[in-house]
Design a protein around this motif. Sequence first.
Motif: not given
Length: 112
Positions: A1-29
Amino acid sequence: QVQLVESGGGLVQAGGSLRLACAASGTIFNAMGWYRQAPGKQRDLVATITRGGSTNYADSVKGRFTISRDNAKNTVYLQMNSLKPEDTAVYYCWGRRMYDSWGRGTQVTVSS
């Protein structure tokens, strides 16, 4: 089963930083990336990256966002710096092999 699972979102003030990650499984894209959708707007491309490391960015994020990929972990990342309120959206992970696959999305909210 092909899956893409995101993480790392949230609330941040302008000028700030965030890092998103997406783990894939079930295939190589062949290509992976990120799209975003703000309320009442269409889903737009943010950045993409191939297995070989070639990248493509929307003009609105060039110089602020960096996409990267760890092929060994089958994971794609989006480092977002100098965030602006207009970056507020649901961010979706995307992958393409023989067809497109999508994650469920992660909310990013940038307060002014």
